[in-house]
Motif scaffolding. Structure first.
Motif, PDB file in Angstrom:
ATOM      1  N   MET A   1     -15.828  33.412  18.682  1.00  0.00           N
ATOM      2  CA  MET A   1     -14.812  33.150  19.701  1.00  0.00           C
ATOM      3  C   MET A   1     -14.805  34.226  20.784  1.00  0.00           C
ATOM      4  SD  MET A   1     -13.479  30.277  19.015  1.00  0.00           S
ATOM      5  CE  MET A   1     -12.041  30.300  20.077  1.00  0.00           C
ATOM      6  N   GLU A   2     -15.213  35.441  20.410  1.00  0.00           N
ATOM      7  CA  GLU A   2     -15.211  36.533  21.384  1.00  0.00           C
ATOM      8  C   GLU A   2     -16.135  36.231  22.548  1.00  0.00           C
ATOM      9  OE1 GLU A   2     -16.677  41.139  21.440  1.00  0.00           O
ATOM     10  OE2 GLU A   2     -15.474  40.493  19.729  1.00  0.00           O
ATOM     11  N   ASP A   3     -17.330  35.692  22.261  1.00  0.00           N
ATOM     12  CA  ASP A   3     -18.267  35.345  23.332  1.00  0.00           C
ATOM     13  C   ASP A   3     -17.710  34.236  24.211  1.00  0.00           C
ATOM     14  OD1 ASP A   3     -19.996  37.240  22.460  1.00  0.00           O
ATOM     15  OD2 ASP A   3     -21.559  35.874  21.775  1.00  0.00           O
ATOM     16  N   ILE A   4     -17.073  33.242  23.596  1.00  0.00           N
ATOM     17  CA  ILE A   4     -16.503  32.136  24.360  1.00  0.00           C
ATOM     18  C   ILE A   4     -15.426  32.642  25.314  1.00  0.00           C
ATOM     19  CG2 ILE A   4     -15.147  30.008  24.202  1.00  0.00           C
ATOM     20  CD1 ILE A   4     -16.536  29.437  21.564  1.00  0.00           C
ATOM     21  N   GLU A   5     -14.561  33.528  24.814  1.00  0.00           N
ATOM     22  CA  GLU A   5     -13.489  34.065  25.648  1.00  0.00           C
ATOM     23  C   GLU A   5     -14.050  34.890  26.803  1.00  0.00           C
ATOM     24  OE1 GLU A   5     -11.188  36.176  22.834  1.00  0.00           O
ATOM     25  OE2 GLU A   5     -10.270  34.373  21.956  1.00  0.00           O
ATOM     26  N   ALA A   6     -15.118  35.644  26.528  1.00  0.00           N
ATOM     27  CA  ALA A   6     -15.721  36.474  27.575  1.00  0.00           C
ATOM     28  C   ALA A   6     -16.329  35.607  28.674  1.00  0.00           C
ATOM     29  CB  ALA A   6     -16.785  37.389  26.968  1.00  0.00           C
TER      30      ALA A   6
END
Length: 222
Positions: A1-6
């Motif tokens: 999810m961290e990559d998606i949010e970034a």
């Protein structure tokens, strides 16, 4: 999810423009320069640039932009550069990097460099079908679409222009298996310009850049 949010942060048009400005410069960029290039105010630019840093898309540092040091040189300014961290989004989750790493390790252990290069050269030639790369301009468009981020530079010593690539699409693997992957990359681009009388590619490694460069062919210069 961290990559998606970034990655989702880049949906904001101002934030995306600022990110593209920093990436396109290929060096540290101050707030004033980024704001002017993106056509926004310095305060707004600073806000969005710091958001990109928080998300790991940019890295921040400080230095004196005047180039001077000592008394009267002014306070260090905040500068930004592209983060070295790679981001990728796949839904559902996929892990092609692990597979690529295992295959590269097996190929290297088995001494399959020549076979890998031959396959890459065929792939490049097949990809070039319908995409003529007869000069640096045409090649740059193809390389840009493939993520190489080409930049034309003066070759110096009367050598004419040289097309360098700011990004290596195979960076993570190239760091682990340099001879194998860099050789594959060169062969891929050789296949891409195969049959062209106007441009050639060669190895010319430079820290932080792709190991392959393109230049007008000698025959074309004559």
């Amino acid at each position: 999810m961290e990559d998606i949010e970034a990655v989702a942060l880049l949906q904001d048009p101002v934030r995306r423009r600022l990110y593209e400005v920093v990436v396109a410069r290929g060096r540290e960029v101050g707030r004033n320069e980024a704001a002017e290039a993106a056509g926004v105010g310095r305060t707004l630019a600073a806000f969005h640039l710091d958001k990109l840093v928080d998300a790991g898309l940019l890295e921040a540092g400080s230095r004196r932009l005047s180039g001077r040091s000592g008394p009267g040189a002014g306070r260090p300014a905040k500068v930004y550069r592209r983060s070295a961290v790679e981001r990728g989004v796949s839904l559902p989750a996929r892990d092609y990097r692990t597979v690529a790493g295992l295959l590269a390790e097996a190929a290297e252990r088995a001494g399959l460099d020549r076979e890998v290069q031959e396959a890459a050269r065929r792939e490049g030639a097949a990809s070039a079908a319908g995409e003529p790369c007869g000069d640096l301009g045409a090649l740059a468009k193809v390389l840009e679409a493939r993520g190489y981020e080409p930049v034309e530079e003066d070759g110096g010593d009367g050598g004419g222009p040289v097309l360098r690539m700011r990004n290596c699409p195979f960076h993570a693997l190239a760091e682990r298996f340099p001879p194998l992957v860099c050789g594959m990359n060169l062969a891929l681009l050789e296949g891409l310009v195969e049959g062209s009388e106007g441009v050639r590619v060669r190895m010319d490694a430079r820290p932080g850049w792709c190991c392959v460069v393109a230049e007008p062919s000698k025959n074309n210069e004559d």
